[in-house]
Design a protein around this motif. Structure first.
Motif, PDB file in Angstrom:
ATOM      1  N   GLN A   1      -7.316  11.120  -9.133  1.00 29.09           N
ATOM      2  CA  GLN A   1      -8.388  10.227  -8.826  1.00 29.09           C
ATOM      3  C   GLN A   1      -8.984   8.613  -9.126  1.00 29.09           C
ATOM      4  OE1 GLN A   1     -10.949  12.334 -11.789  1.00 29.09           O
ATOM      5  NE2 GLN A   1      -9.740  11.984 -13.106  1.00 29.09           N
ATOM      6  N   TRP A   2      -8.380   7.976  -9.293  1.00 27.31           N
ATOM      7  CA  TRP A   2      -8.289   6.867  -9.846  1.00 27.31           C
ATOM      8  C   TRP A   2      -7.360   6.068  -8.899  1.00 27.31           C
ATOM      9  CZ3 TRP A   2     -11.762   6.738 -12.799  1.00 27.31           C
ATOM     10  CH2 TRP A   2     -11.752   6.701 -13.848  1.00 27.31           C
ATOM     11  N   PHE A   3      -7.979   5.286  -8.328  1.00 25.87           N
ATOM     12  CA  PHE A   3      -8.024   3.543  -7.213  1.00 25.87           C
ATOM     13  C   PHE A   3      -7.951   2.838  -8.136  1.00 25.87           C
ATOM     14  CE2 PHE A   3      -8.713   1.332  -3.854  1.00 25.87           C
ATOM     15  CZ  PHE A   3      -8.072   1.650  -3.186  1.00 25.87           C
ATOM     16  N   THR A   4      -5.980   1.926  -8.172  1.00 32.49           N
ATOM     17  CA  THR A   4      -6.333   0.967  -9.054  1.00 32.49           C
ATOM     18  C   THR A   4      -6.318  -0.207  -8.817  1.00 32.49           C
ATOM     19  OG1 THR A   4      -3.484   0.919  -8.836  1.00 32.49           O
ATOM     20  CG2 THR A   4      -4.559   2.519 -10.395  1.00 32.49           C
ATOM     21  N   SER A   5      -5.866  -1.147  -9.413  1.00 30.75           N
ATOM     22  CA  SER A   5      -6.277  -2.279  -8.443  1.00 30.75           C
ATOM     23  C   SER A   5      -4.799  -2.801  -7.266  1.00 30.75           C
ATOM     24  CB  SER A   5      -6.117  -3.850  -9.555  1.00 30.75           C
ATOM     25  OG  SER A   5      -7.580  -3.974 -10.565  1.00 30.75           O
ATOM     26  N   GLY A   6      -3.464  -2.433  -7.811  1.00 27.10           N
ATOM     27  CA  GLY A   6      -2.598  -2.098  -6.862  1.00 27.10           C
ATOM     28  C   GLY A   6      -2.724  -2.107  -5.199  1.00 27.10           C
ATOM     29  N   ASP A   7      -3.339  -0.397  -5.835  1.00 26.25           N
ATOM     30  CA  ASP A   7      -4.145   0.714  -4.331  1.00 26.25           C
ATOM     31  C   ASP A   7      -4.965  -0.532  -3.498  1.00 26.25           C
ATOM     32  OD1 ASP A   7      -2.391   2.815  -5.320  1.00 26.25           O
ATOM     33  OD2 ASP A   7      -4.509   3.176  -6.420  1.00 26.25           O
ATOM     34  N   LEU A   8      -5.193  -1.582  -4.575  1.00 31.55           N
ATOM     35  CA  LEU A   8      -7.228  -1.920  -3.570  1.00 31.55           C
ATOM     36  C   LEU A   8      -5.965  -3.123  -3.105  1.00 31.55           C
ATOM     37  CD1 LEU A   8      -9.610  -1.926  -3.166  1.00 31.55           C
ATOM     38  CD2 LEU A   8     -10.127  -3.375  -5.373  1.00 31.55           C
ATOM     39  N   PHE A   9      -5.460  -3.902  -3.632  1.00 31.45           N
ATOM     40  CA  PHE A   9      -4.782  -4.694  -2.387  1.00 31.45           C
ATOM     41  C   PHE A   9      -3.484  -4.710  -1.876  1.00 31.45           C
ATOM     42  CE2 PHE A   9      -0.790  -7.329  -1.903  1.00 31.45           C
ATOM     43  CZ  PHE A   9      -1.083  -8.118  -1.735  1.00 31.45           C
ATOM     44  N   LEU A  10      -3.003  -3.055  -1.631  1.00 34.94           N
ATOM     45  CA  LEU A  10      -2.617  -2.939  -0.663  1.00 34.94           C
ATOM     46  C   LEU A  10      -3.465  -2.435   0.538  1.00 34.94           C
ATOM     47  CD1 LEU A  10       0.578  -0.929  -1.948  1.00 34.94           C
ATOM     48  CD2 LEU A  10       0.327  -3.267  -0.946  1.00 34.94           C
ATOM     49  N   LEU A  11      -4.622  -1.208   0.204  1.00 37.67           N
ATOM     50  CA  LEU A  11      -5.484  -1.058   1.111  1.00 37.67           C
ATOM     51  C   LEU A  11      -6.302  -2.846   1.718  1.00 37.67           C
ATOM     52  CD1 LEU A  11      -6.862   1.018   2.839  1.00 37.67           C
ATOM     53  CD2 LEU A  11      -8.789   1.058   1.323  1.00 37.67           C
ATOM     54  N   TYR A  12      -6.586  -3.736   0.779  1.00 34.93           N
ATOM     55  CA  TYR A  12      -7.072  -4.796   1.777  1.00 34.93           C
ATOM     56  C   TYR A  12      -5.878  -5.117   2.456  1.00 34.93           C
ATOM     57  CZ  TYR A  12      -8.396  -9.972   1.445  1.00 34.93           C
ATOM     58  OH  TYR A  12      -8.640 -10.636   2.375  1.00 34.93           O
ATOM     59  N   CYS A  13      -4.698  -5.739   1.927  1.00 31.84           N
ATOM     60  CA  CYS A  13      -3.519  -6.332   2.793  1.00 31.84           C
ATOM     61  C   CYS A  13      -3.480  -4.966   3.914  1.00 31.84           C
ATOM     62  CB  CYS A  13      -1.871  -5.837   2.638  1.00 31.84           C
ATOM     63  SG  CYS A  13      -1.948  -7.125   1.113  1.00 31.84           S
ATOM     64  N   LEU A  14      -3.396  -4.214   4.008  1.00 34.36           N
ATOM     65  CA  LEU A  14      -3.561  -3.318   5.375  1.00 34.36           C
ATOM     66  C   LEU A  14      -5.020  -3.466   6.081  1.00 34.36           C
ATOM     67  CD1 LEU A  14      -2.212  -0.270   3.951  1.00 34.36           C
ATOM     68  CD2 LEU A  14      -0.941  -0.770   5.896  1.00 34.36           C
ATOM     69  N   LEU A  15      -5.801  -3.296   6.230  1.00 36.46           N
ATOM     70  CA  LEU A  15      -7.019  -3.824   6.997  1.00 36.46           C
ATOM     71  C   LEU A  15      -7.351  -5.197   6.969  1.00 36.46           C
ATOM     72  CD1 LEU A  15      -9.404  -1.116   4.887  1.00 36.46           C
ATOM     73  CD2 LEU A  15      -8.374  -0.507   6.730  1.00 36.46           C
ATOM     74  N   TYR A  16      -7.314  -5.489   6.155  1.00 36.26           N
ATOM     75  CA  TYR A  16      -6.945  -7.369   7.399  1.00 36.26           C
ATOM     76  C   TYR A  16      -6.393  -7.810   7.466  1.00 36.26           C
ATOM     77  CZ  TYR A  16     -11.767  -7.253   5.327  1.00 36.26           C
ATOM     78  OH  TYR A  16     -12.997  -6.504   4.802  1.00 36.26           O
ATOM     79  N   LYS A  17      -4.867  -7.313   7.820  1.00 37.57           N
ATOM     80  CA  LYS A  17      -3.074  -7.868   8.083  1.00 37.57           C
ATOM     81  C   LYS A  17      -3.415  -8.751   7.421  1.00 37.57           C
ATOM     82  CE  LYS A  17      -4.872  -6.225  12.532  1.00 37.57           C
ATOM     83  NZ  LYS A  17      -5.264  -5.641  13.414  1.00 37.57           N
ATOM     84  N   ARG A  18      -3.071  -8.697   5.967  1.00 34.80           N
ATOM     85  CA  ARG A  18      -2.375 -10.147   4.955  1.00 34.80           C
ATOM     86  C   ARG A  18      -0.970  -9.258   4.961  1.00 34.80           C
ATOM     87  NH1 ARG A  18      -6.514 -13.422   6.403  1.00 34.80           N
ATOM     88  NH2 ARG A  18      -8.614 -12.950   5.119  1.00 34.80           N
ATOM     89  N   PRO A  19       0.000 -10.715   4.488  1.00 32.40           N
ATOM     90  CA  PRO A  19       0.956  -9.754   4.173  1.00 32.40           C
ATOM     91  C   PRO A  19       1.227  -9.513   3.092  1.00 32.40           C
ATOM     92  CG  PRO A  19       1.203 -12.510   4.232  1.00 32.40           C
ATOM     93  CD  PRO A  19      -0.520 -11.450   4.391  1.00 32.40           C
ATOM     94  N   CYS A  20       2.116  -8.431   2.836  1.00 33.07           N
ATOM     95  CA  CYS A  20       1.930  -7.910   1.397  1.00 33.07           C
ATOM     96  C   CYS A  20       3.573  -6.898   1.432  1.00 33.07           C
ATOM     97  CB  CYS A  20       1.210  -7.178   0.213  1.00 33.07           C
ATOM     98  SG  CYS A  20       1.134  -5.392   2.023  1.00 33.07           S
ATOM     99  N   ALA A  21       3.760  -6.497   0.108  1.00 32.32           N
ATOM    100  CA  ALA A  21       4.977  -5.270  -0.153  1.00 32.32           C
ATOM    101  C   ALA A  21       4.850  -4.446   0.774  1.00 32.32           C
ATOM    102  CB  ALA A  21       5.465  -6.118  -1.220  1.00 32.32           C
ATOM    103  N   LEU A  22       4.487  -3.759   1.487  1.00 33.02           N
ATOM    104  CA  LEU A  22       3.794  -2.755   1.638  1.00 33.02           C
ATOM    105  C   LEU A  22       5.475  -1.801   1.499  1.00 33.02           C
ATOM    106  CD1 LEU A  22       2.058  -0.462   2.317  1.00 33.02           C
ATOM    107  CD2 LEU A  22       2.077  -1.029   4.620  1.00 33.02           C
ATOM    108  N   ALA A  23       6.219  -1.704   2.367  1.00 35.02           N
ATOM    109  CA  ALA A  23       7.329  -0.943   1.912  1.00 35.02           C
ATOM    110  C   ALA A  23       7.751  -1.192   0.697  1.00 35.02           C
ATOM    111  CB  ALA A  23       8.072  -2.000   3.018  1.00 35.02           C
TER     112      ALA A  23
END
Length: 87
Positions: free
Chosen positions: A52-74
């Motif tokens: 049920q909770w969406f953390t700052s880490g989740d928000l960061f990864l979703l942001y990177c996915l949607l805006y095509k920013r580099p991140c440690a998705l793997a």
């Protein structure tokens, strides 16, 4: 790296207003407006028994996915799959 004001602004785009707990840096997945974003948000990182909770880490990864920013998705996905495997 993405600064906190950018992430909070992004939260305002994908979720209902005032739905984020700024003290604990988390929000409810059910407050996310789009069902696709909600599905992605609840499956990006391991979170124990509660989805049920969406953390700052989740928000960061979703942001990177949607805006095509580099991140440690793997790395995030590897943590998730390792958690599921050991459960």
């Amino acid at each position: 790296m993405v600064d906190k004001p950018t992430l909070l602004g992004f939260w305002g785009v994908i979720a209902e207003n005032e739905s984020r707990d700024h003290v604990n840096s988390k929000g409810r997945v059910s407050c996310i407006i789009g069902p696709l974003y909600r599905l992605i948000a609840s499956s990006i990182t391991a979170r124990g028994k509660s989805r049920q909770w969406f953390t700052s880490g989740d928000l960061f990864l979703l942001y990177c996915l949607l805006y095509k920013r580099p991140c440690a998705l793997a790395h995030g996905l590897a943590q998730y799959f390792a958690y599921v495997y050991h459960r």
